[in-house]
Design an enzyme around this catalytic site. Structure first.
Site, PDB file in Angstrom:
ATOM      1  N   GLY A   1       0.823  -1.207   0.000  1.00 49.26           N
ATOM      2  CA  GLY A   1       0.000   0.000   0.000  1.00 49.26           C
ATOM      3  C   GLY A   1       0.855   1.254   0.000  1.00 49.26           C
TER       4      GLY A   1
ATOM      5  N   THR B   1       1.553   3.588  -2.032  1.00 50.93           N
ATOM      6  CA  THR B   1       1.072   4.853  -2.593  1.00 50.93           C
ATOM      7  C   THR B   1      -0.266   5.265  -1.981  1.00 50.93           C
ATOM      8  OG1 THR B   1       0.038   3.688  -4.460  1.00 50.93           O
ATOM      9  CG2 THR B   1       2.294   4.500  -4.762  1.00 50.93           C
TER      10      THR B   1
ATOM     11  N   LEU C   1      -2.389   6.138   4.066  1.00 52.22           N
ATOM     12  CA  LEU C   1      -1.677   5.892   5.317  1.00 52.22           C
ATOM     13  C   LEU C   1      -0.168   5.981   5.116  1.00 52.22           C
ATOM     14  CD1 LEU C   1      -1.593   5.047   8.292  1.00 52.22           C
ATOM     15  CD2 LEU C   1      -1.660   2.670   7.522  1.00 52.22           C
TER      16      LEU C   1
ATOM     17  N   HIS D   1      -7.096   2.203  20.913  1.00 54.91           N
ATOM     18  CA  HIS D   1      -6.254   3.153  21.636  1.00 54.91           C
ATOM     19  C   HIS D   1      -6.598   3.281  23.119  1.00 54.91           C
ATOM     20  CE1 HIS D   1      -4.857   4.134  17.731  1.00 54.91           C
ATOM     21  NE2 HIS D   1      -5.785   5.010  17.423  1.00 54.91           N
TER      22      HIS D   1
END
Length: 511
Positions: A26, A28, A31, A256
């Protein structure tokens, strides 16, 4: 979090990691642009990359090496560090691209490019180089890429980094976890949760275990409640389709906020080795009582369904507040209040230990607010201690005030943005700041009752502090942010900043 250092010219420097071939899947995508590639260049600017390395970008398109280097240059101009501020010429020579995708039935050009990268490296370095796979791809692609790593003999001895979310439901987590362990040993797996890479989160350890003043206060005898608050003023327009399939509960709380809870509530680990730290976090998550719908408030900001990519009848939560109970001797009976959401009035990332008011104080009635220890997780991080003080003057009048220390002001400090810190640890093989399979299984078990009996989402005005129902969760103390006179229920609150963590790593595209 690698701690071993070597002396060079009177200066303490961490050792260089082993020679590495790093494959970025991934490469390009969004993220990689916002987080991963800037973090790599930041490491190079700081002299923390291996002496010999190659970064192989992978994607479906047929992109020449030079074109990929141009893409990375453009990324750094937009998100930093700027190419002119570091060793761009030397850095860019080590960037390669392998097109054609990567699947079990067709590896594209990846196998050939990895072989070429190894042959380019100095001497026998390429053959000895560690292989690191970083999956900066949508979670739906994790399974096929994992299978392909096994199919094409790229898994043995390699490190594999998975972005969050590692699973989108309890069942999906279990299926992905089983597949990953068919191909990889647990020690090879690095599951990113960038809140664990924050300087403020890491400083929780030292604050507690390195200072008697705070260490002895760390538990139910002194702490009345813990608030972990991550409000965001941003909306979700730049990733609406992903967010609408996920929501705040799955995007933030089960990841998180649960991990930060474990950092706060852990028992002293046997050592600060990666395994002992992970074991200490896992024990907390296993001790968290499964959530009741009475302890959860979900909300959705007005106008959310007007965003392109969001269904008109969407019931996705853009706000979640929860009251967790950690059933250990140290924390039994102390509520952990977790809150996060989009389009809120504030912009913060903080952990606050609200301390009990002294009983039978000869000073009489004490101010309700004052005894609070807050760790700021945002940016470089910081520490704030709230106290009850005498108002200067002839009378014995009480007031509250606080002292603040920014970690960026610590002598000799050089704060690392979260992705830089975590990539550094990946290169060193240090799993201290990464989530484990058992810990994530416990986190999913905590939220499963709410997923099966989900409360209705309640509307709230953009620029407010969320649904009013969430105000009852902390009890009489209220939320430290947005409580009492600070509240703005009419939606006129400030919009704040972008919640970034430096090095071009803002949170606009990924929390």
């Amino acid at each position: 979090m690698a701690s071993t250092t070597q002396q060079q010219g009177g200066e303490q420097r961490p050792p260089r990691p082993d020679p590495t071939v790093f494959v970025l899947y991934g490469a390009t995508g969004d993220l990689a642009r916002r987080m991963v590639l800037p973090a790599f260049y930041d490491l190079a600017c700081r002299g923390l990359m291996p002496e010999d390395w190659r970064l192989v970008g992978n994607g479906r398109g047929d992109v020449a090496h030079e074109d990929f280097r141009g893409h990375v240059h453009d990324v750094l101009e937009e998100f930093g560090p700027h190419p002119d501020d570091g060793p761009w010429e030397e850095f860019s020579k080590r960037l390669l691209f392998a097109g054609g995708g990567f699947k079990t039935d067709d590896p594209g050009s990846l196998l050939d490019v990895i072989a070429s990268a190894r042959s380019e490296m100095d001497g026998d370095t390429g053959q000895r180089a560690q292989l690191v796979h970083y999956l900066a791809i949508p979670p739906v692609a994790f399974r096929e890429t994992t299978r392909a790593l096994g199919e094409h003999d790229l898994a043995k001895g390699a490190t594999v980094v998975y972005e969050k979310p590692f699973g989108t439901s309890p069942d999906d987590f279990r299926g992905l976890d089983e597949l990953v362990h068919e191909v990889l040993d647990e020690e090879q797996v690095f599951r990113i949760d960038h809140f664990l890479g924050k300087e403020g989160t890491q400083d929780l350890h030292v604050l507690r275990f390195g200072n008697t003043l705070f260490g002895r206060a760390w538990g139910r005898d002194v702490v009345e409640q813990v608030q972990i608050d991550v409000p965001e003023p941003l909306d979700v327009a730049d990733r609406a389709e992903f967010y609408d399939a996920t929501g705040a509960l799955l995007d933030m709380l089960v990841t998180h906020l649960m991990q930060v809870t474990a950092e706060v509530a852990m028992e002293p680990p046997t050592s600060f080795s990666p395994q002992d730290l992970q074991t200490a976090r896992e024990a907390v998550l296993a001790a968290v009582r499964p959530l009741s719908r009475d302890d959860v408030v979900l909300g959705q900001f007005d106008g959310y369904t007007d965003i392109d990519g969001v269904a008109d009848d969407s019931t996705t939560d853009t706000f979640v507040a929860a009251r967790l109970w950690v059933d250990t001797d140290r924390w039994h009976g102390v509520p952990f209040l977790l809150r996060t959401g989009k389009r809120l009035a504030g912009d913060a990332q903080r952990v606050s230990l609200v301390l009990r008011r002294p009983e039978d104080s000869p000073l009489g009635d004490l101010p309700e607010e004052g005894n609070v220890l807050t760790v700021d997780l945002k940016g470089a991080g910081g520490l704030e201690v709230g106290m009850v003080l005498k108002t200067p003057g002839p009378e014995l009048a009480l007031t509250t005030s606080s002292a603040h220390l920014s970690l960026s002001d610590v002598d000799g400090g050089d704060p690392l943005p979260p992705y830089v810190a975590l990539l550094h640890d990946v290169l060193h093989g240090d799993r201290s700041l990464f989530t484990s399979s058992d810990g994530l299984a416990s986190a999913w078990s905590v939220v499963q009752p709410v997923l099966e009996d989900r409360p209705d989402v309640q509307p709230y005005a953009p620029g407010s502090w969320g649904p009013q129902a969430a105000d009852t969760l902390p009890g009489p103390r209220g939320w430290l942010l947005g409580g009492r006179g600070d509240d703005d229920r009419d939606g006129d609150g400030g919009e704040g900043g972008d919640g970034g963590d430096g090095a071009g790593q803002g949170s606009g595209s990924r929390s």
